[in-house]
Design a protein around this motif. Structure first.
Motif, PDB file in Angstrom:
ATOM      1  N   VAL A 144      -0.509 -14.902  17.379  1.00 57.35           N
ATOM      2  CA  VAL A 144       0.632 -15.608  17.976  1.00 57.35           C
ATOM      3  C   VAL A 144       0.246 -16.189  19.328  1.00 57.35           C
ATOM      4  N   SER A 145      -0.429 -15.398  20.161  1.00 58.56           N
ATOM      5  CA  SER A 145      -0.817 -15.873  21.495  1.00 58.56           C
ATOM      6  C   SER A 145      -1.806 -17.023  21.419  1.00 58.56           C
ATOM      7  N   VAL A 146      -2.777 -16.912  20.524  1.00 54.01           N
ATOM      8  CA  VAL A 146      -3.750 -18.001  20.361  1.00 54.01           C
ATOM      9  C   VAL A 146      -3.060 -19.260  19.843  1.00 54.01           C
ATOM     10  N   GLY A 147      -2.189 -19.097  18.847  1.00 53.31           N
ATOM     11  CA  GLY A 147      -1.472 -20.246  18.307  1.00 53.31           C
ATOM     12  C   GLY A 147      -0.586 -20.915  19.334  1.00 53.31           C
ATOM     13  N   ARG A 148       0.120 -20.111  20.124  1.00 52.59           N
ATOM     14  CA  ARG A 148       0.982 -20.670  21.164  1.00 52.59           C
ATOM     15  C   ARG A 148       0.170 -21.458  22.177  1.00 52.59           C
ATOM     16  N   PHE A 149      -0.984 -20.937  22.554  1.00 52.21           N
ATOM     17  CA  PHE A 149      -1.806 -21.631  23.551  1.00 52.21           C
ATOM     18  C   PHE A 149      -2.313 -22.977  23.027  1.00 52.21           C
ATOM     19  N   LEU A 150      -2.751 -22.991  21.778  1.00 53.43           N
ATOM     20  CA  LEU A 150      -3.260 -24.241  21.205  1.00 53.43           C
ATOM     21  C   LEU A 150      -2.153 -25.278  21.046  1.00 53.43           C
ATOM     22  N   ILE A 151      -0.988 -24.852  20.581  1.00 52.02           N
ATOM     23  CA  ILE A 151       0.120 -25.782  20.353  1.00 52.02           C
ATOM     24  C   ILE A 151       0.687 -26.296  21.671  1.00 52.02           C
ATOM     25  N   ASN A 152       0.979 -25.384  22.583  1.00 49.00           N
ATOM     26  CA  ASN A 152       1.620 -25.792  23.837  1.00 49.00           C
ATOM     27  C   ASN A 152       0.680 -26.541  24.772  1.00 49.00           C
ATOM     28  N   SER A 153      -0.625 -26.273  24.669  1.00 44.82           N
ATOM     29  CA  SER A 153      -1.582 -26.989  25.521  1.00 44.82           C
ATOM     30  C   SER A 153      -1.799 -28.421  25.050  1.00 44.82           C
ATOM     31  N   THR A 154      -1.458 -28.707  23.808  1.00 46.21           N
ATOM     32  CA  THR A 154      -1.642 -30.056  23.263  1.00 46.21           C
ATOM     33  C   THR A 154      -0.303 -30.758  23.079  1.00 46.21           C
ATOM     34  N   ILE A 155       0.437 -30.354  22.075  1.00 45.37           N
ATOM     35  CA  ILE A 155       1.736 -30.974  21.820  1.00 45.37           C
ATOM     36  C   ILE A 155       2.688 -30.741  22.992  1.00 45.37           C
ATOM     37  N   GLY A 156       2.571 -29.599  23.634  1.00 40.06           N
ATOM     38  CA  GLY A 156       3.458 -29.256  24.744  1.00 40.06           C
ATOM     39  C   GLY A 156       3.031 -29.801  26.078  1.00 40.06           C
ATOM     40  N   LEU A 157       2.066 -30.730  26.093  1.00 43.31           N
ATOM     41  CA  LEU A 157       1.631 -31.389  27.331  1.00 43.31           C
ATOM     42  C   LEU A 157       1.214 -30.374  28.396  1.00 43.31           C
ATOM     43  N   LEU A 158       0.113 -29.684  28.118  1.00 42.16           N
ATOM     44  CA  LEU A 158      -0.466 -28.701  29.038  1.00 42.16           C
ATOM     45  C   LEU A 158       0.493 -27.553  29.345  1.00 42.16           C
ATOM     46  N   GLY A 159       1.375 -27.270  28.412  1.00 41.03           N
ATOM     47  CA  GLY A 159       2.254 -26.131  28.571  1.00 41.03           C
ATOM     48  C   GLY A 159       3.552 -26.406  29.285  1.00 41.03           C
ATOM     49  N   LEU A 160       3.833 -27.662  29.645  1.00 40.33           N
ATOM     50  CA  LEU A 160       5.098 -27.972  30.318  1.00 40.33           C
ATOM     51  C   LEU A 160       6.285 -27.798  29.382  1.00 40.33           C
ATOM     52  N   PHE A 161       6.037 -27.890  28.090  1.00 43.11           N
ATOM     53  CA  PHE A 161       7.071 -27.672  27.089  1.00 43.11           C
ATOM     54  C   PHE A 161       6.612 -26.563  26.145  1.00 43.11           C
ATOM     55  N   ASP A 162       7.539 -26.039  25.362  1.00 44.09           N
ATOM     56  CA  ASP A 162       7.237 -24.892  24.499  1.00 44.09           C
ATOM     57  C   ASP A 162       7.589 -25.207  23.038  1.00 44.09           C
ATOM     58  N   PRO A 163       6.876 -26.160  22.423  1.00 42.77           N
ATOM     59  CA  PRO A 163       7.144 -26.453  21.013  1.00 42.77           C
ATOM     60  C   PRO A 163       6.741 -25.310  20.084  1.00 42.77           C
ATOM     61  N   ALA A 164       5.842 -24.438  20.535  1.00 44.86           N
ATOM     62  CA  ALA A 164       5.443 -23.307  19.696  1.00 44.86           C
ATOM     63  C   ALA A 164       6.643 -22.440  19.360  1.00 44.86           C
ATOM     64  N   ASP A 165       7.538 -22.276  20.314  1.00 46.50           N
ATOM     65  CA  ASP A 165       8.757 -21.504  20.081  1.00 46.50           C
ATOM     66  C   ASP A 165       9.825 -22.360  19.422  1.00 46.50           C
ATOM     67  N   ALA A 166      10.037 -23.567  19.953  1.00 49.37           N
ATOM     68  CA  ALA A 166      11.126 -24.415  19.475  1.00 49.37           C
ATOM     69  C   ALA A 166      10.906 -24.903  18.047  1.00 49.37           C
ATOM     70  N   TRP A 167       9.671 -25.222  17.680  1.00 50.77           N
ATOM     71  CA  TRP A 167       9.400 -25.828  16.377  1.00 50.77           C
ATOM     72  C   TRP A 167       8.792 -24.844  15.375  1.00 50.77           C
ATOM     73  N   PHE A 168       8.020 -23.875  15.869  1.00 44.20           N
ATOM     74  CA  PHE A 168       7.284 -22.983  14.967  1.00 44.20           C
ATOM     75  C   PHE A 168       7.714 -21.523  15.073  1.00 44.20           C
ATOM     76  N   ALA A 169       8.729 -21.256  15.892  1.00 49.62           N
ATOM     77  CA  ALA A 169       9.270 -19.896  16.050  1.00 49.62           C
ATOM     78  C   ALA A 169       8.199 -18.888  16.463  1.00 49.62           C
ATOM     79  N   LEU A 170       7.237 -19.344  17.260  1.00 52.27           N
ATOM     80  CA  LEU A 170       6.213 -18.448  17.800  1.00 52.27           C
ATOM     81  C   LEU A 170       6.623 -18.069  19.222  1.00 52.27           C
ATOM     82  N   LYS A 171       7.295 -16.960  19.358  1.00 55.73           N
ATOM     83  CA  LYS A 171       7.783 -16.539  20.658  1.00 55.73           C
ATOM     84  C   LYS A 171       6.687 -15.841  21.452  1.00 55.73           C
ATOM     85  N   GLU A 172       6.769 -15.973  22.762  1.00 60.79           N
ATOM     86  CA  GLU A 172       5.761 -15.368  23.626  1.00 60.79           C
ATOM     87  C   GLU A 172       5.722 -13.860  23.435  1.00 60.79           C
ATOM     88  N   GLN A 173       4.516 -13.320  23.311  1.00 59.13           N
ATOM     89  CA  GLN A 173       4.292 -11.877  23.208  1.00 59.13           C
ATOM     90  C   GLN A 173       3.406 -11.465  24.378  1.00 59.13           C
TER      91      GLN A 173
END
Length: 314
Positions: A144-173
């Motif tokens: 989950v942590s690895v997936g969140r980092f890859l998604i949010n660092s790219t689609i989420g514009l360097l982590g400014l947004f959290d599509p990992a949670d909003a779109w993929f239901a990957l909540k921060e652990q």
């Protein structure tokens, strides 16, 4: 309360001072051995009408400030002669400098901007979360942590947004070195107050300094810029709770004892919550852990009840 800098380096040789700090905290933690002894709680009897919102590593809840006002004998405090002067220094800095700046920061910076900053700092520490999940043997949360980092660092514009949670239901652990050491049955040691970092304990203080040294920010920014960024991140985390400190500080004739007991009760409550709610896959790298035999799954409602019961019921 944590409010400021963690120590960081960027491929440079750590200073003798930083090495000494790490060694001292490690030795303090090891010498303290077992957790601090706790005796019968004696909550204050004065009623308070204004509840406080308390945030911890496992969630938020409302708490009447007086329920954490205990008699001085309740907790062992072997470093009190060091802690009290340091607490007085932090108290002065909080009330006269950091709290006014924090309140101004909250009023001036728009909520969406502050939300983006929060997302950025949460994302940049995802590699630390993943590393600690690996050390705890928790494979699913590592993914989950690895997936969140890859998604949010790219689609989420360097982590400014959290599509990992909003779109993929990957909540921060979130996972810290402090939690990792606790999973291997290392006690929290003794209560400790550090400059600017505030209330902590020997295990958590050691964790904070080590994570500051290996923080992912050190790979993208040179020292001392990485230190400044981490300091701003800690200040950003502190700012929303600046007013809470002043209110709590006024609840006792001895604020040092009040905040010490508040902190240590939180440590004990978190330990109770973790032992009850940790997934069964936890601690496989430590088969002799006593927690292996006490772990059980709780429903969300049970978790909340288990988490708040020690604080709300004398």
């Amino acid at each position: 309360m944590k409010c400021c800098a963690k120590y960081s380096f960027n491929g440079q040789k750590p200073s003798a001072l930083s090495i000494c700090c790490l060694l001292v905290l490690l030795l303090l933690g090891l010498s303290s051995g077992c957790a601090v002894n706790k005796t019968q709680n004696e909550p204050a009897t004065d009623s308070q009408t204004q509840n406080m919102r308390i945030d911890s590593s496992h969630g938020s809840f409302e708490l009447a400030p007086t329920v954490v006002s205990y008699a001085p004998e309740n907790f062992s405090d072997p470093f009190e002669s060091f802690n009290r002067p340091m607490f007085a220094f932090n108290d002065f800095m909080f009330r006269h400098i950091l709290i006014p700046i924090g309140n101004g920061y909250q009023n001036v910076v728009p909520t969406p901007v502050r939300g983006g900053v929060t997302n950025f700092f949460s994302n940049i520490r995802e590699p630390l979360n993943a590393l600690n999940h690996v050390l705890q043997g928790n494979g699913s949360n590592t993914g989950v942590s690895v997936g969140r980092f890859l998604i949010n660092s790219t689609i989420g514009l360097l982590g400014l947004f959290d599509p990992a949670d909003a779109w993929f239901a990957l909540k921060e652990q979130k996972a810290t070195l402090n939690q990792t050491l606790a999973s291997y049955d290392m006690a929290y040691g003794s209560f400790l107050v550090l400059p600017f970092l505030g209330q902590t304990d020997t295990r958590n203080g050691f964790s904070t300094l080590v994570e500051g040294v290996i923080h992912p920010l050190n790979t993208v920014a040179d020292a001392p810029q990485s230190l400044y960024i981490q300091a701003f991140g800690s200040f950003h985390e502190f700012a929303p709770h600046a007013g809470s400190y002043e209110i709590l500080q006024q609840q006792s004739d001895d604020p040092y004892l009040f905040f010490r007991n508040l902190y240590l009760q939180g440590v004990l409550r978190d330990a109770q919550f973790t032992e009850g709610a940790m997934p069964i896959e936890a601690f496989p790298l430590n088969p002799y852990s006593e927690k292996q035999h006490t772990v059980k799954a709780l429903e969300p409602s049970d978790k909340e009840a288990e988490f708040t019961k020690p604080a709300l019921e004398p």
